[in-house]
Design a protein around this motif. Structure first.
Motif, mmCIF file in Angstrom:
data_model
loop_
_atom_site.group_PDB
_atom_site.id
_atom_site.type_symbol
_atom_site.label_atom_id
_atom_site.label_comp_id
_atom_site.label_asym_id
_atom_site.label_seq_id
_atom_site.Cartn_x
_atom_site.Cartn_y
_atom_site.Cartn_z
ATOM 1 N N THR A 30 56.320 42.559 66.089
ATOM 2 C CA THR A 30 55.318 43.951 66.346
ATOM 3 C C THR A 30 54.557 44.008 65.124
ATOM 4 N N GLU A 31 55.049 43.629 63.941
ATOM 5 C CA GLU A 31 54.279 43.996 62.755
ATOM 6 C C GLU A 31 52.824 43.472 62.753
ATOM 7 N N ARG A 32 51.983 44.213 61.795
ATOM 8 C CA ARG A 32 50.640 43.639 61.984
ATOM 9 C C ARG A 32 50.380 42.244 61.474
ATOM 10 N N TYR A 33 51.236 41.814 60.563
ATOM 11 C CA TYR A 33 50.968 40.443 59.892
ATOM 12 C C TYR A 33 52.259 39.535 60.324
ATOM 13 N N LEU A 34 51.956 38.231 60.740
ATOM 14 C CA LEU A 34 53.087 37.172 60.886
ATOM 15 C C LEU A 34 52.869 36.081 60.128
ATOM 16 N N LEU A 35 53.939 35.374 59.940
ATOM 17 C CA LEU A 35 53.505 33.836 59.286
ATOM 18 C C LEU A 35 53.590 32.924 60.230
ATOM 19 N N LYS A 36 52.927 31.650 60.241
ATOM 20 C CA LYS A 36 52.984 30.591 61.146
ATOM 21 C C LYS A 36 53.368 29.375 60.139
ATOM 22 N N ALA A 37 54.471 28.921 60.569
ATOM 23 C CA ALA A 37 55.243 27.521 59.607
ATOM 24 C C ALA A 37 55.755 26.734 60.532
ATOM 25 N N LEU A 38 55.879 25.462 60.264
ATOM 26 C CA LEU A 38 56.522 24.330 61.230
ATOM 27 C C LEU A 38 56.256 24.791 62.716
ATOM 28 N N ASP A 39 55.106 25.113 63.011
ATOM 29 C CA ASP A 39 54.676 25.281 64.239
ATOM 30 C C ASP A 39 55.371 26.424 65.226
ATOM 31 N N MET A 40 56.046 27.455 64.445
ATOM 32 C CA MET A 40 56.586 28.753 65.031
ATOM 33 C C MET A 40 55.882 29.938 64.029
ATOM 34 N N TYR A 41 56.486 31.132 64.744
ATOM 35 C CA TYR A 41 56.050 32.251 64.117
ATOM 36 C C TYR A 41 57.046 32.979 63.600
ATOM 37 N N TRP A 42 56.669 33.710 62.486
ATOM 38 C CA TRP A 42 58.080 34.247 61.861
ATOM 39 C C TRP A 42 57.649 35.712 61.150
ATOM 40 N N HIS A 43 58.505 36.593 61.144
ATOM 41 C CA HIS A 43 58.151 37.937 60.404
ATOM 42 C C HIS A 43 58.149 37.447 58.841
ATOM 43 N N GLU A 44 57.701 38.103 58.423
ATOM 44 C CA GLU A 44 57.409 37.982 56.772
ATOM 45 C C GLU A 44 58.989 38.018 55.984
ATOM 46 N N ASP A 45 59.638 38.865 56.489
ATOM 47 C CA ASP A 45 61.164 38.940 55.965
ATOM 48 C C ASP A 45 62.029 38.036 56.585
#
Length: 181
Positions: A30-45
């Motif tokens: 739900t945060e404004r930013y997310l990370l996309k790595a290994l074709d998956m989405y992640w919280h920054e933390d």
């Protein structure tokens, strides 16, 4: 492998903007930013190195995976990187350590010095790789002079010509003594 830092799309009610689930914790992002790595989405933390626990989004845009581990560059190289040997001291150089290179030779930073006089090089200094040894400009030129003399020894006439300016023993000048007034 690289990761993208993206802004979470606004919910507009269409199917294309469904909330993303974090691959790390399984919760909706739900945060404004997310990370996309290994074709998956992640919280920054949640996207962290499996060894040192650093947040990978903060240390760069690259991550490494091996043996089901997600790693930062330093830990990947420490665990799986190729180590080498210093050309000066012959000790192991860990893969994550900074090095100096001269052609095919690799050196610890502290070993990158003239192997004749131990002069440490500064930015802009000239050095020479001679017979797989690093030499400063002075020692290289000295070595070349002696090598030239070994291959082309001077004859007696040349030596007399080069030494004619040296006073003979009975023509020695009186030494100069520095005095205070």
């Amino acid at each position: 492998m690289t990761m993208d830092k993206s802004q979470l799309p606004k919910n507009t009610g269409s199917n294309n903007n469904t909330p993303q689930e974090c691959a790390g914790c399984g919760k909706i992002i739900t945060e404004r930013y997310l990370l996309k790595a290994l074709d998956m989405y992640w919280h920054e933390d949640c996207l962290k190195c499996g060894c040192c626990d650093c947040r990978l989004g903060e240390v760069g845009s690259t991550l490494f995976t091996k043996a089901n581990l997600i790693l930062c560059r330093r830990d990947y190289l420490r665990l799986f990187g190729h180590t080498g040997y210093c050309s000066a001291c012959s000790k192991v150089i860990p893969a994550f350590e900074m090095v100096m290179r001269a052609r095919n030779n690799v050196y610890h930073l502290e070993c990158f010095a003239c192997q004749q006089c131990n002069h440490r090089f500064c930015v802009g200094d000239r050095f020479y790789l001679c017979e797989n040894k690093i030499l400063c400009e002075y020692d290289y030129e000295e070595r070349m002079v002696f090598a030239n003399m070994a291959y082309n020894p001077p004859n007696i006439a040349q030596l007399k010509r080069h030494t004619s300016h040296i006073p003979k023993e009975n023509q020695m000048l009186d030494p100069v003594v520095v005095t205070r007034d």
